[in-house]
Design an enzyme around this catalytic site. Structure first.
Site, PDB file in Angstrom:
ATOM      1  N   GLU A  50       2.335   1.063 -29.990  1.00 21.14           N
ATOM      2  CA  GLU A  50       1.575   0.330 -28.971  1.00 21.14           C
ATOM      3  C   GLU A  50       1.914   0.759 -27.547  1.00 21.14           C
ATOM      4  O   GLU A  50       1.094   0.648 -26.645  1.00 21.14           O
ATOM      5  CB  GLU A  50       1.822  -1.172 -29.106  1.00 21.14           C
ATOM      6  CG  GLU A  50       1.002  -1.818 -30.187  1.00 21.14           C
ATOM      7  CD  GLU A  50       1.371  -3.287 -30.343  1.00 21.14           C
ATOM      8  OE1 GLU A  50       1.372  -4.012 -29.335  1.00 21.14           O
ATOM      9  OE2 GLU A  50       1.683  -3.680 -31.478  1.00 21.14           O
ATOM     10  N   HIS A  52       2.497   3.840 -26.571  1.00 20.96           N
ATOM     11  CA  HIS A  52       1.611   4.982 -26.296  1.00 20.96           C
ATOM     12  C   HIS A  52       0.173   4.516 -26.094  1.00 20.96           C
ATOM     13  O   HIS A  52      -0.552   5.045 -25.245  1.00 20.96           O
ATOM     14  CB  HIS A  52       1.634   5.983 -27.456  1.00 20.96           C
ATOM     15  CG  HIS A  52       2.951   6.663 -27.665  1.00 20.96           C
ATOM     16  ND1 HIS A  52       3.755   6.395 -28.747  1.00 20.96           N
ATOM     17  CD2 HIS A  52       3.593   7.607 -26.943  1.00 20.96           C
ATOM     18  CE1 HIS A  52       4.838   7.155 -28.679  1.00 20.96           C
ATOM     19  NE2 HIS A  52       4.763   7.895 -27.596  1.00 20.96           N
TER      20      HIS A  52
END
Ligand code: PAF
Length: 324
Positions: A50, A52
């Site tokens: 998440e 990224h």
């Protein structure tokens, strides 16, 4: 060009196109540039989570729905020293493509090592003659423990900027020293790339999201919350100045078992040292690195330090007790 699969309010879900080499990437980007699209870029080493995803969302915000969002997935051998976790670094391309699709990414560039380093590369070494000298900041904090790391990071980021030629690139504040160095490089080498930092995404228990978290056993994963707890303890007393905040952080760390501290340091936002005496409230970063078993974790947090003139220090204990 990507295939647009579904329109929702305010966003467009797209199936990213996978480019495995420089030629495919250049062809995909040529069309976008000819149409005048801005290019937003997120370099990654894969094992996407998440954290990224939030960088990809930021890249989309930066370039708008008509822009092109490109991510790269490349585990860069040059930034790992021999004996570090290059071989253990998770590689999860299929799952990564799903994360990219969920964020409306247009192009995923996932090259092999010889596409990025045609001259050859191994852990911590390349046969290519030219690499990026990351300057003095790269010998401090992370650089004191990993002396060749930032040469590897800046070299690959310079190469990837050259291949993608983005207008804007998004980096996470989780790797704060990397963000500061990449920003300096982008300016000093006149890359024309705007470098944007995005806030760290945390798990509900406070631990900063990291691809390396999946290497932790359940027991070490539980202990890893000490990093963010230590930062929060410092934040809680930061208005009394640096000494008090550091003491709170150290008190928290003393309760931790099996956490081997590498550093705990306050720096100004550009990572220069914090002056001993602050005459007004000052924005700083507190950075921490520690080993748990054979995994090394880092974290950091922005804090506002109170003034540390002698009068402010003398007032600390009584003022703390009176607090509600
Ligand atoms: O932060 C990372 O994942 C890497 O250091 C980067 C910026 C992709 C360079 O390899």
């Amino acid at each position: 060009m990507s295939i647009q699969t579904q329109d929702r309010v305010g966003t467009t879900a797209r199936t990213p196109v996978l480019a495995r080499n420089r030629v495919e990437l250049a062809e995909l980007l040529a069309g976008a540039r000819a149409a005048g699209a801005r290019v937003g870029y997120v370099p990654t080493m894969g094992a996407l989570h998440e954290g990224h995803a939030s960088l990809m969302a930021e890249a989309r915000r930066q370039v708008g729905d008509d822009g092109q969002v490109v991510i790269s997935i490349f585990v860069n051998p040059l930034q790992f020293a021999p004996g570090e976790d290059l071989d253990r670094y998770p590689r999860t391309l299929d799952a990564d493509l799903e994360v990219a699709a969920s964020q409306g990414v247009d192009i995923v560039f996932a090259p092999d090592a010889d596409e990025v380093y045609p001259g050859g590369v191994r852990a911590g070494e390349t046969d290519e003659a030219i690499t990026v000298d990351p300057g003095p900041l790269a010998t401090e904090l992370e650089g004191a423990v990993r002396p060749t790391h930032f040469r590897g990071v800046l070299t690959v980021v310079a190469k990837l900027f050259g291949l993608v030629r983005p207008d804007v690139a998004v980096f996470g504040e989780k790797d704060y020293q990397q963000l500061v160095l990449v920003r300096q490089m982008a300016e000093n080498l006149c890359t024309g790339v705007e470098v944007v930092g995005a806030e760290t995404v945390r798990e509900p228990d406070g631990i900063a999201m990291s691809s390396r978290n999946r290497n932790l056993s359940p027991e070490l994963r539980r202990r890893a919350t000490m990093l963010s707890q230590t930062l929060r303890a410092a934040d809680g007393s930061a208005r009394w100045g640096m000494d008090v905040a550091l003491e709170s952080a150290r008190a928290e760390l003393r309760q931790a078992h099996g956490v081997d501290l590498d550093y705990l340091e306050f720096r100004l936002p550009d990572l220069s040292p914090v002056p001993e005496e602050l005459h007004e409230e000052t924005e700083v970063r507190l950075l921490i690195a520690a080993r748990l078993g054979d995994t090394r974790l880092i974290d950091n947090m922005p804090l506002i330090l109170g003034a540390t003139r002698p009068a402010a220090r003398a007032a600390t204990p009584a003022a703390t007790e009176g607090d509600s």
